[in-house]
Design a protein around this motif. Structure first.
Motif, PDB file in Angstrom:
ATOM      1  N   MET A 107     -42.150 -22.385 -12.380  1.00  0.00           N
ATOM      2  CA  MET A 107     -42.564 -23.039 -11.161  1.00  0.00           C
ATOM      3  C   MET A 107     -41.331 -23.633 -10.485  1.00  0.00           C
ATOM      4  SD  MET A 107     -45.379 -26.090 -10.508  1.00  0.00           S
ATOM      5  CE  MET A 107     -44.930 -27.004 -11.948  1.00  0.00           C
ATOM      6  N   TYR A 108     -41.365 -23.652  -9.157  1.00  0.00           N
ATOM      7  CA  TYR A 108     -40.293 -24.233  -8.360  1.00  0.00           C
ATOM      8  C   TYR A 108     -40.840 -25.350  -7.490  1.00  0.00           C
ATOM      9  CZ  TYR A 108     -37.046 -20.617  -9.701  1.00  0.00           C
ATOM     10  OH  TYR A 108     -36.212 -19.813 -10.428  1.00  0.00           O
ATOM     11  N   LEU A 109     -40.026 -26.364  -7.308  1.00  0.00           N
ATOM     12  CA  LEU A 109     -40.359 -27.461  -6.415  1.00  0.00           C
ATOM     13  C   LEU A 109     -39.366 -27.478  -5.264  1.00  0.00           C
ATOM     14  CD1 LEU A 109     -40.914 -30.456  -8.878  1.00  0.00           C
ATOM     15  CD2 LEU A 109     -42.566 -28.756  -8.106  1.00  0.00           C
ATOM     16  N   VAL A 110     -39.878 -27.716  -4.075  1.00  0.00           N
ATOM     17  CA  VAL A 110     -39.036 -27.983  -2.922  1.00  0.00           C
ATOM     18  C   VAL A 110     -39.309 -29.429  -2.539  1.00  0.00           C
ATOM     19  CG1 VAL A 110     -38.524 -27.442  -0.526  1.00  0.00           C
ATOM     20  CG2 VAL A 110     -39.080 -25.613  -2.125  1.00  0.00           C
ATOM     21  N   ILE A 111     -38.298 -30.255  -2.648  1.00  0.00           N
ATOM     22  CA  ILE A 111     -38.422 -31.672  -2.329  1.00  0.00           C
ATOM     23  C   ILE A 111     -37.811 -31.880  -0.949  1.00  0.00           C
ATOM     24  CG2 ILE A 111     -37.870 -34.021  -3.044  1.00  0.00           C
ATOM     25  CD1 ILE A 111     -37.385 -32.656  -5.901  1.00  0.00           C
ATOM     26  N   PHE A 112     -38.651 -32.256  -0.010  1.00  0.00           N
ATOM     27  CA  PHE A 112     -38.239 -32.458   1.376  1.00  0.00           C
ATOM     28  C   PHE A 112     -38.234 -33.960   1.628  1.00  0.00           C
ATOM     29  CE2 PHE A 112     -39.578 -32.049   6.054  1.00  0.00           C
ATOM     30  CZ  PHE A 112     -38.270 -31.872   6.483  1.00  0.00           C
ATOM     31  N   ARG A 113     -37.040 -34.513   1.726  1.00  0.00           N
ATOM     32  CA  ARG A 113     -36.854 -35.948   1.973  1.00  0.00           C
ATOM     33  C   ARG A 113     -36.512 -36.110   3.442  1.00  0.00           C
ATOM     34  NH1 ARG A 113     -31.667 -39.218  -0.257  1.00  0.00           N
ATOM     35  NH2 ARG A 113     -32.183 -41.249   0.636  1.00  0.00           N
ATOM     36  N   LEU A 114     -37.211 -37.007   4.121  1.00  0.00           N
ATOM     37  CA  LEU A 114     -36.952 -37.132   5.549  1.00  0.00           C
ATOM     38  C   LEU A 114     -37.043 -38.566   6.026  1.00  0.00           C
ATOM     39  CD1 LEU A 114     -39.878 -37.269   7.510  1.00  0.00           C
ATOM     40  CD2 LEU A 114     -40.220 -35.379   5.936  1.00  0.00           C
ATOM     41  N   ALA A 115     -36.285 -38.816   7.077  1.00  0.00           N
ATOM     42  CA  ALA A 115     -36.376 -40.056   7.843  1.00  0.00           C
ATOM     43  C   ALA A 115     -36.970 -39.658   9.187  1.00  0.00           C
ATOM     44  CB  ALA A 115     -34.996 -40.680   8.028  1.00  0.00           C
ATOM     45  N   PRO A 116     -38.243 -40.009   9.408  1.00  0.00           N
ATOM     46  CA  PRO A 116     -38.903 -39.549  10.627  1.00  0.00           C
ATOM     47  C   PRO A 116     -38.281 -40.140  11.881  1.00  0.00           C
ATOM     48  CG  PRO A 116     -40.338 -41.045   9.395  1.00  0.00           C
ATOM     49  CD  PRO A 116     -39.101 -40.850   8.589  1.00  0.00           C
ATOM     50  N   GLY A 117     -38.318 -39.317  12.930  1.00  0.00           N
ATOM     51  CA  GLY A 117     -37.902 -39.766  14.250  1.00  0.00           C
ATOM     52  C   GLY A 117     -39.142 -39.857  15.115  1.00  0.00           C
ATOM     53  N   GLU A 118     -39.063 -39.284  16.305  1.00  0.00           N
ATOM     54  CA  GLU A 118     -40.195 -39.276  17.222  1.00  0.00           C
ATOM     55  C   GLU A 118     -40.894 -37.921  17.160  1.00  0.00           C
ATOM     56  OE1 GLU A 118     -41.299 -41.863  19.055  1.00  0.00           O
ATOM     57  OE2 GLU A 118     -39.755 -43.068  18.061  1.00  0.00           O
ATOM     58  N   TYR A 119     -42.189 -37.938  16.909  1.00  0.00           N
ATOM     59  CA  TYR A 119     -42.978 -36.716  16.863  1.00  0.00           C
ATOM     60  C   TYR A 119     -43.735 -36.548  18.176  1.00  0.00           C
ATOM     61  CZ  TYR A 119     -42.331 -37.063  11.762  1.00  0.00           C
ATOM     62  OH  TYR A 119     -41.817 -37.150  10.497  1.00  0.00           O
ATOM     63  N   ASP A 120     -43.676 -35.345  18.726  1.00  0.00           N
ATOM     64  CA  ASP A 120     -44.418 -35.041  19.943  1.00  0.00           C
ATOM     65  C   ASP A 120     -45.509 -34.015  19.615  1.00  0.00           C
ATOM     66  OD1 ASP A 120     -43.006 -32.657  19.645  1.00  0.00           O
ATOM     67  OD2 ASP A 120     -41.704 -33.012  21.366  1.00  0.00           O
ATOM     68  N   ALA A 121     -46.266 -33.613  20.633  1.00  0.00           N
ATOM     69  CA  ALA A 121     -47.365 -32.663  20.423  1.00  0.00           C
ATOM     70  C   ALA A 121     -46.853 -31.336  19.871  1.00  0.00           C
ATOM     71  CB  ALA A 121     -48.125 -32.447  21.732  1.00  0.00           C
ATOM     72  N   GLU A 122     -45.685 -30.889  20.345  1.00  0.00           N
ATOM     73  CA  GLU A 122     -45.136 -29.624  19.857  1.00  0.00           C
ATOM     74  C   GLU A 122     -44.803 -29.706  18.370  1.00  0.00           C
ATOM     75  OE1 GLU A 122     -41.838 -26.241  21.010  1.00  0.00           O
ATOM     76  OE2 GLU A 122     -41.809 -28.156  22.067  1.00  0.00           O
ATOM     77  N   PHE A 123     -44.285 -30.844  17.930  1.00  0.00           N
ATOM     78  CA  PHE A 123     -44.014 -31.027  16.506  1.00  0.00           C
ATOM     79  C   PHE A 123     -45.293 -30.848  15.692  1.00  0.00           C
ATOM     80  CE2 PHE A 123     -44.478 -33.726  12.815  1.00  0.00           C
ATOM     81  CZ  PHE A 123     -43.431 -33.300  12.024  1.00  0.00           C
TER      82      PHE A 123
END
Length: 106
Positions: free
Chosen positions: A1-17
């Motif tokens: 099994m593989y894990l993808v760890i996505f660490r993020l600092a959110p910015g501004e989300y719009d409708a397209e996001f």
């Protein structure tokens, strides 16, 4: 099994996001070998960790070829202040039960 760890600092989300994010999640779920995901929010900051579970590296690479996923990767600066991706192979897991709803594979 593989894990993808996505660490993020959110910015501004719009409708397209949100539209693109939904399309990417649907593509992941439609990819053979996708097992699920879990999301955690840091209690003392806005940092988020999303862990995606994959049967194999081939399954993960198949998802990585998705056009929406590629487009989102190119536009990350529009929606995130920072991000980091770690891909790792799981060698072993063990521990006690968390309950029926805790598994990302449910």
């Amino acid at each position: 099994m593989y894990l993808v760890i996505f660490r993020l600092a959110p910015g501004e989300y719009d409708a397209e996001f949100h539209e693109l994010n939904d399309a990417i999640q649907a593509a992941a779920e439609d990819t053979e070998g996708y097992l699920g995901k879990r999301t955690w929010h840091a209690p003392d900051s806005e940092e988020v960790l999303v862990v995606y579970y994959w049967v194999s590296l081939d399954a993960l690479e198949s998802f990585g070829a998705d056009a929406d996923h590629k487009r989102a990767k190119q536009r990350w600066t529009e929606w995130y202040d920072a991000y980091e991706v770690t891909v790792t192979e799981v060698v072993e897991t063990y521990g006690s039960e968390f309950g029926d709803d805790a598994s990302p594979f449910a």
